[in-house]
Design an enzyme around this catalytic site. Structure first.
Site, short mmCIF file in Angstrom:
data_model
loop_
_atom_site.label_atom_id
_atom_site.label_comp_id
_atom_site.label_asym_id
_atom_site.label_seq_id
_atom_site.Cartn_x
_atom_site.Cartn_y
_atom_site.Cartn_z
N GLY A 11 0.83 -1.21 0.00
CA GLY A 11 0.00 0.00 0.00
C GLY A 11 0.86 1.25 0.00
N ARG A 72 0.89 -4.86 -5.59
CA ARG A 72 1.07 -6.13 -4.88
C ARG A 72 1.36 -7.14 -5.98
NH1 ARG A 72 -2.94 -3.56 -1.20
NH2 ARG A 72 -1.72 -3.20 0.67
N ASP A 103 5.64 -5.25 5.89
CA ASP A 103 6.19 -6.58 6.19
C ASP A 103 6.29 -7.48 4.97
OD1 ASP A 103 6.82 -6.44 8.82
OD2 ASP A 103 4.88 -7.19 9.54
N THR A 125 4.19 2.46 5.61
CA THR A 125 2.77 2.05 5.66
C THR A 125 2.06 2.96 6.66
OG1 THR A 125 1.22 0.40 6.47
CG2 THR A 125 3.47 0.15 7.22
N ASP A 127 -0.18 2.09 8.55
CA ASP A 127 -0.69 1.29 9.68
C ASP A 127 0.21 1.29 10.92
OD1 ASP A 127 -2.79 0.58 8.08
OD2 ASP A 127 -1.99 -1.39 7.54
N ASP A 129 2.39 -0.80 11.69
CA ASP A 129 2.27 -2.16 12.24
C ASP A 129 3.51 -3.01 11.99
OD1 ASP A 129 1.99 -2.33 9.51
OD2 ASP A 129 0.35 -3.77 9.55
N ARG A 162 -26.11 13.72 17.49
CA ARG A 162 -26.05 12.36 16.94
C ARG A 162 -24.83 11.60 17.45
NH1 ARG A 162 -27.28 13.66 10.58
NH2 ARG A 162 -29.52 13.35 10.66
N ARG A 171 -6.47 -3.02 8.80
CA ARG A 171 -7.14 -4.32 8.72
C ARG A 171 -6.71 -5.23 9.86
NH1 ARG A 171 -6.26 -6.24 2.93
NH2 ARG A 171 -7.47 -4.43 2.34
P1 ADP Z 1 3.16 -4.61 2.55
O1 ADP Z 1 4.55 -4.53 2.03
O2 ADP Z 1 2.52 -3.27 2.72
O3 ADP Z 1 3.04 -5.51 3.76
P2 ADP Z 1 2.02 -6.78 0.95
O4 ADP Z 1 1.88 -7.71 2.08
O5 ADP Z 1 0.93 -6.69 -0.05
O6 ADP Z 1 2.25 -5.26 1.41
O7 ADP Z 1 3.37 -7.17 0.19
C1 ADP Z 1 3.84 -6.42 -0.91
C2 ADP Z 1 4.51 -7.35 -1.89
O8 ADP Z 1 5.66 -7.96 -1.27
C3 ADP Z 1 3.68 -8.53 -2.37
O9 ADP Z 1 2.80 -8.22 -3.39
C4 ADP Z 1 4.75 -9.49 -2.84
O10 ADP Z 1 5.25 -9.09 -4.09
C5 ADP Z 1 5.84 -9.28 -1.79
N1 ADP Z 1 5.65 -10.29 -0.74
C6 ADP Z 1 4.71 -10.33 0.21
N2 ADP Z 1 4.80 -11.43 0.97
C7 ADP Z 1 5.84 -12.12 0.49
C8 ADP Z 1 6.46 -13.36 0.85
N3 ADP Z 1 6.01 -14.11 1.85
N4 ADP Z 1 7.52 -13.76 0.13
C9 ADP Z 1 8.00 -13.01 -0.88
N5 ADP Z 1 7.45 -11.83 -1.27
C10 ADP Z 1 6.40 -11.39 -0.60
O1 F6P Z 2 -1.71 -1.38 4.78
C1 F6P Z 2 -2.26 -0.14 4.47
C2 F6P Z 2 -3.75 -0.26 4.25
O2 F6P Z 2 -4.25 1.02 3.90
C3 F6P Z 2 -4.55 -0.85 5.41
O3 F6P Z 2 -4.81 0.09 6.43
C4 F6P Z 2 -5.76 -1.32 4.70
O4 F6P Z 2 -6.37 -2.36 5.44
C5 F6P Z 2 -5.25 -1.80 3.38
O5 F6P Z 2 -4.02 -1.15 3.17
C6 F6P Z 2 -6.15 -1.53 2.23
O6 F6P Z 2 -5.61 -2.08 1.10
P1 F6P Z 2 -6.13 -1.77 -0.37
O7 F6P Z 2 -5.56 -0.46 -0.77
O8 F6P Z 2 -5.61 -2.90 -1.17
O9 F6P Z 2 -7.62 -1.70 -0.31
#
Ligand code: ADP
Ligand code: F6P
Length: 319
Positions: A11, A72, A103, A125, A127, A129, A162, A171
């Protein structure tokens, strides 16, 4: 290292551009070349890679979103996908990568590092998190956006006596909801980390009614959801007319605050310094007021406890 790549993934978050700018300028100042990889790991697989120079990152420090785009990339999680990504690194002379994301993006960076492309992760991010850091780029801007939006809801809520039930993003994590809830003086904050009973929320509203409260704000994290049902139940049980609002993706946009710009710049600088020393497989963080870095594996395995005391403060000050 002669050439590094930079990408944004997962994101988007306000401040990612400031981080990209810092990475590009620091690397060039240290004598390296920089390639911009577009749309996260997808760009690496598809070879969507552009040269970045000092001026190509002009006028972006103040802009939300990411000029490198983000995505993603499920394909990157496959053997065939990662192989293509590595082939493209070789083709474009990319010897190390700065990956800005959450992550998931760190897991991708770990996989590339294990296959011989040293990577450094920067936490981006809204979040907040990520366990290996107290702060993630975008969090401050998103909190301020959410707070401003709820302040606007408060005006209309107050005029009509209200209850406003507002969903903020998050999430899996309630950090954004908790901070926003405190800042707007919410009567209750509902987060995925703490189980709640709707009856307790209703009791709280009734108790505050007895001391003269006439309008209410309930902040609900996305991971809890159900704002329409919560609003309906509150209206039925308390007689207070209630409305549900989902703030949604407005929270991801907008000009980054000073905190996000400065933090992004510090983190971008720190990431490139590591790669310049030939050090990869690390994640940058902000812990106890200092920029730190950890092994990615170690960082991914850290725990980030929910701030119980803050939660208590939110509840105590909203009576
Ligand atoms: P964020 O980086 O915000 O946590 P995602 O979880 O969607 O967002 O991960 C972003 C991208 O990182 C994924 O679309 C994928 O390309 C890569 N990725 C996520 N998880 C894994 C994993 N377990 N192993 C390798 N690449 C990953
Ligand atoms: O991780 C950032 C975030 O904005 C979360 O707060 C939310 O749950 C999620 O991404 C939404 O993802 P998408 O943009 O794919 O709807």
């Amino acid at each position: 290292m002669n050439t590094i790549g930079v990408l944004t993934s997962g994101g988007d978050a306000p401040g990612m551009n400031a981080a990209v700018r810092a990475v590009v300028r620091t690397a060039i100042a240290m004598g390296m070349k920089v390639k911009g990889i577009r749309r996260g790991y997808n760009g690496l697989i598809e070879g969507d890679i552009v040269d970045l120079d000092i001026r190509s990152v002009s006028d972006i420090i103040h802009r939300g979103g990411t000029v490198l785009y983000t995505a993603r990339s499920p394909r990157f999680k496959t053997e065939e996908g990662i192989k293509e990504a590595i082939d493209n690194c070789k083709k474009h002379g990319i010897e190390g990568i700065v990956a800005i994301g959450g992550d998931g993006s760190y897991r991708g960076a770990r996989d590339l590092s294990l296959r011989g492309i040293p990577c450094v992760g920067i936490p981006g991010t809204i979040d907040n998190d990520i366990s290996s850091t107290d702060y993630t780029i975008g969090f401050d801007t998103a909190m301020n956006t959410a707070m401003e939006m709820v302040d606007k809801l408060r005006d209309t809520s107050q005029s009509h006596d209200r209850c406003s039930v507002v969903e903020v993003m998050g999430r899996r994590a309630g950090h954004l909801a908790l901070q926003t809830g405190i800042a707007v003086g919410a009567t209750a904050v509902l987060v995925p980390e703490v189980e709640f009973e709707i009856e307790n929320v209703i009791e709280k509203i009734k108790a505050t009614q007895k001391t003269g409260k006439k309008h209410f704000i309930i902040v609900v994290a996305e991971g809890v959801g159900g704002v329409e049902e919560i609003a309906k139940k509150i209206e039925e049980e308390t007689g207070v007319e209630s409305r549900a609002t989902v703030l949604g993706h407005v929270q991801r946009g907008g000009n980054p605050t000073i905190r996000d710009r400065v933090m992004a710049t510090e983190m971008g600088y720190a990431a490139v310094k590591l790669l310049n020393e030939g050090i990869g497989n690390r994640v940058i963080g902000w812990k106890n007021g200092e920029i730190v870095n950890y092994d990615i594996y170690e960082g991914l395995n850290m725990k980030k406890p929910f701030d119980e005391e803050m939660y208590e403060i939110a509840n105590t000050t909203s009576i």
